[in-house]
Design a protein around this motif. Structure first.
Motif, short mmCIF file in Angstrom:
data_model
loop_
_atom_site.label_atom_id
_atom_site.label_comp_id
_atom_site.label_asym_id
_atom_site.label_seq_id
_atom_site.Cartn_x
_atom_site.Cartn_y
_atom_site.Cartn_z
N ASN A 253 46.84 51.93 40.33
CA ASN A 253 45.84 51.26 39.48
C ASN A 253 46.25 49.82 39.18
O ASN A 253 45.42 48.90 39.21
CB ASN A 253 45.67 52.03 38.17
N ASP B 179 42.48 42.59 42.89
CA ASP B 179 41.15 42.04 42.55
C ASP B 179 41.28 40.60 42.05
O ASP B 179 40.50 39.72 42.44
CB ASP B 179 40.49 42.91 41.48
N LYS C 132 44.21 46.29 40.34
CA LYS C 132 43.78 45.22 39.45
C LYS C 132 44.31 43.86 39.90
O LYS C 132 43.61 42.86 39.91
CB LYS C 132 44.25 45.52 38.02
#
Length: 277
Positions: A192, A199, A196
């Protein structure tokens, strides 16, 4: 003739030699050994016991290398025979030996009995060695039994260790399950976090891409104007170059005309001077 000891340099240069052997060599089968060695090397001659306890040998051959081998091989030291000295001298003889024989005197046992005694003693020696080997085999057998007992004890210990390992294995399986669950949780969390950050990085790259394209468009427009100005400058330079070339050509023609005029003037002056004279 001078005697020479075994091992002297340049010992044997003749084909017939007399060898005197000293030591514990009578009544122990030494002559049988000498005959056997002579037969193997194809040496001819004879061997005999002499009264002082020594042995006399006549050896004859055309091969001096085999004669040297014979001398070395009859220098015997074992359980029964103990040669202490071997003396060699060359002899001149017209006698040609056709075989190698043992000379047996009246008080000596005959050849077969002498050989039998020798082989019997050799048999005794071998038998003694065999008994020694048997004793060693018994010792090895005892040692093997001890090793077997030790192996049984080790096997018992291995069984106990296996039981302990079984308990440890069950505990290890439970610990591995907990570790596996913890590892999966940590990997999910890391995944996770990485998503992030990827991105954010992707947004930064897209922004950088757009900004780079805009800057290249501006540079391209400015470069277009610069290129146009450079082309005009080059065209002007070309025209100036053409004009300079024309001026140079005209100047060259004018120089030639001037040179010709000067030559005409000088010629006229020289002609006028001659007429006055």
């Amino acid at each position: 003739m001078n005697n020479k000891k075994v091992g002297d340099i340049g010992l044997i240069l003749t084909k017939t030699i007399e060898i005197l052997v000293k030591g514990k060599i009578q009544k122990v089968g030494y002559r049988a050994k000498v005959m056997n060695t002579a037969d193997k090397l194809n040496i001819k001659g004879e061997v005999e016991n002499i009264e002082d306890g020594n042995v006399r040998i006549i050896a004859q051959t055309e091969n001096e290398e085999k004669l040297n081998q014979f001398i070395n091989q009859i220098n015997i030291k074992n359980t029964l025979i103990d040669v202490s000295d071997v003396s060699v001298k060359s002899i001149n003889t017209d006698k040609i030996y056709t075989d190698f024989k043992k000379i047996v005197k009246k008080k000596e046992t005959d050849e077969r009995l002498d050989s039998a005694v020798f082989y019997l003693k050799e048999l005794i020696k071998v038998t003694k060695e065999g008994v020694g080997y048997s004793k060693q085999s018994v010792e090895y057998s005892k040692q093997s039994v001890e090793y077997s007992k030790q192996n049984v004890e080790l096997t018992k210990e291995n069984i106990e260790i296996s039981k302990e390992n079984l308990g440890l294995t069950k505990q290890g399986i439970e610990e591995n399950r907990k570790f596996h669950s913890e590892l999966i949780y940590r990997f999910d969390k890391l995944d996770n976090t990485l998503n992030k950050r990827f991105d954010v990085l992707d947004n930064l790259l897209n922004s950088f891409h757009k900004d780079t394209i805009n800057r290249f468009d501006i540079v391209d427009a400015k470069y277009g104007k610069i290129s146009e100005n450079i082309e005009k400058a080059i065209s002007s330079i070309n025209r100036v170059s053409i004009n300079i070339e024309k001026l140079l050509e005209k100047s060259e023609r004018d120089r030639d005309d001037y040179k010709k005029s000067m030559q005409d003037i000088v010629g006229a002056i020289l002609k006028l001077a001659k007429e006055k004279n």
